[in-house]
Write an enzyme that holds these catalytic residues in place. Structure first.
Site, mmCIF file in Angstrom:
data_model
loop_
_atom_site.group_PDB
_atom_site.id
_atom_site.type_symbol
_atom_site.label_atom_id
_atom_site.label_comp_id
_atom_site.label_asym_id
_atom_site.label_seq_id
_atom_site.Cartn_x
_atom_site.Cartn_y
_atom_site.Cartn_z
ATOM 1 N N ALA A 1 52.572 51.093 58.248
ATOM 2 C CA ALA A 1 53.400 50.657 59.370
ATOM 3 C C ALA A 1 53.598 51.727 60.432
ATOM 4 O O ALA A 1 54.339 51.507 61.386
ATOM 5 C CB ALA A 1 54.761 50.196 58.852
ATOM 6 N N GLY B 1 49.206 51.035 64.839
ATOM 7 C CA GLY B 1 48.354 49.856 64.924
ATOM 8 C C GLY B 1 49.057 48.566 64.574
ATOM 9 O O GLY B 1 50.211 48.318 64.942
ATOM 10 N N GLY C 1 50.176 47.442 61.712
ATOM 11 C CA GLY C 1 51.343 47.572 60.856
ATOM 12 C C GLY C 1 52.598 47.920 61.637
ATOM 13 O O GLY C 1 53.690 47.431 61.317
ATOM 14 N N SER D 1 39.568 40.944 57.042
ATOM 15 C CA SER D 1 38.796 41.212 58.256
ATOM 16 C C SER D 1 37.631 40.241 58.326
ATOM 17 O O SER D 1 37.152 39.747 57.293
ATOM 18 C CB SER D 1 38.268 42.653 58.218
ATOM 19 O OG SER D 1 37.257 42.862 59.185
ATOM 20 N N TYR E 1 32.916 48.735 53.302
ATOM 21 C CA TYR E 1 34.091 48.178 53.978
ATOM 22 C C TYR E 1 34.140 46.663 53.805
ATOM 23 O O TYR E 1 35.187 46.089 53.475
ATOM 24 C CB TYR E 1 34.065 48.533 55.465
ATOM 25 C CG TYR E 1 35.231 47.963 56.245
ATOM 26 C CD1 TYR E 1 36.535 48.378 55.988
ATOM 27 C CD2 TYR E 1 35.037 46.993 57.226
ATOM 28 C CE1 TYR E 1 37.613 47.850 56.700
ATOM 29 C CE2 TYR E 1 36.101 46.456 57.944
ATOM 30 C CZ TYR E 1 37.380 46.895 57.670
ATOM 31 O OH TYR E 1 38.447 46.366 58.363
#
Length: 308
Positions: A24, A27, A29, A153, A178
């Site tokens: 957090a 970005g 978060g 994603s 990823y």
């Protein structure tokens, strides 16, 4: 399906809810934490870098003077840190209404976590798997039913769960690793929903993705010339803002009555940008055999077993 123009101002009242947002300090978060606090939630910012976390606290308080916030250290690449966070949270809070598993790293060179896991799988999936399991008692105590949001994603579409090469020992390609970690986020989300439902728990497990959002995720930890050149250009010319990218997660986190196992992303072309709507993951994400296998392996690797 979500309203095509749903925005953060449409978040329902969150007063009385306790939320944890991983990653957090910046970005997506940071936006998640700010908007949940604006709607009245007590938000725990779970951050690896607590100095940046303090900056995030100040930024949120400047925007939302009445924000109810606390900062706690959490390094998802270190299971000792994950357990310590869960213990501190349990000591301070009787329940957890919302867990946003947002933090992550993207396409970094091969490296290992402190526990010897490939860093992207270890941070993006295994750390969150352990965290969710260790907080399960507090999630179960939520009076209106808790919600867990796994942030994935569009890159999950390029990944596969390489059970024979989970940690990249035989071969490593950073973008495929990823993709594997982001597919694992979805496999975990849907398996958690199946297990919670079978156990009769009031626990809703959903997922979201931001499309292409301009954050430091594109540049953090990168060391190739192409990364340094093209990531800032892409962020400037193609990506939507972090505020827009956070909307699917905020929708998944707060809109009442969402079905367990649902997935949300932007409504634009190729889900790259836009307002939140319900989307479909690739079929591999819903495979129940993969879900069971990944779950069992994750329990073995992390030492965290879920008590349903």
């Amino acid at each position: 399906m979500a309203d095509s123009k749903w925005i953060a101002a449409d978040i329902p009242d969150q007063h009385g809810r306790v939320a944890v947002v991983t990653g957090a300090n910046s970005g997506l978060g940071l936006v998640d934490a700010r908007e949940l606090a604006r709607a009245g939630a007590h938000v725990v910012l779970a951050c690896r870098n607590t100095a940046k976390g303090e900056q995030a606290l100040a930024e949120i308080r400047a925007a939302v003077p009445a924000a109810q916030l606390e900062l706690q250290a959490l390094d998802l690449s270190d299971l000792v840190s994950v357990r310590a966070f869960a213990e501190r949270f349990a000591a301070a809070h009787e329940r957890l209404d919302l867990l946003v598993n947002n933090a992550g790293i993207m396409a970094v060179p091969k490296q290992l976590t402190k526990d010897g896991f490939e860093s992207q799988l270890g941070t993006n999936h295994l750390g969150h798997f352990a965290l969710t399991g260790l907080l399960l008692d507090r999630l179960r105590a939520a009076p209106q039913g808790a919600r867990v949001v796994s942030v994935s994603s569009v890159a999950h579409r390029t990944g596969r769960i390489s059970f024979e090469n989970l940690n990249g020992e035989r071969r490593y390609q950073r973008w495929l690793a990823y993709g594997q970690s982001k597919l694992a986020n979805l496999v975990f989300c849907f398996e958690l929903d199946r297990r919670a439902s079978a156990a009769g728990l009031e626990l809703t497990s959903v997922a979201a993705h931001p499309g292409y959002a301009a954050t430091n995720l594109q540049t953090a930890g990168k060391n190739t010339l192409l990364d340094r050149i093209y990531a800032p250009i892409g962020n400037a010319l193609i990506a939507q803002s972090a505020d827009m990218g956070a909307l699917p997660t905020l929708y998944a986190a707060t809109v009442p009555g969402l079905p367990g196992g649902s997935y949300y992303g932007p409504d634009g072309l190729f889900e790259g940008r836009g307002h939140p709507k319900r989307v479909q993951a690739r079929s591999a994400a819903y495979d129940e055999q993969s879900g069971r296998r990944l779950w069992e392996i994750s329990e073995q690797l992390t030492g965290v077993s879920y008590s349903f």
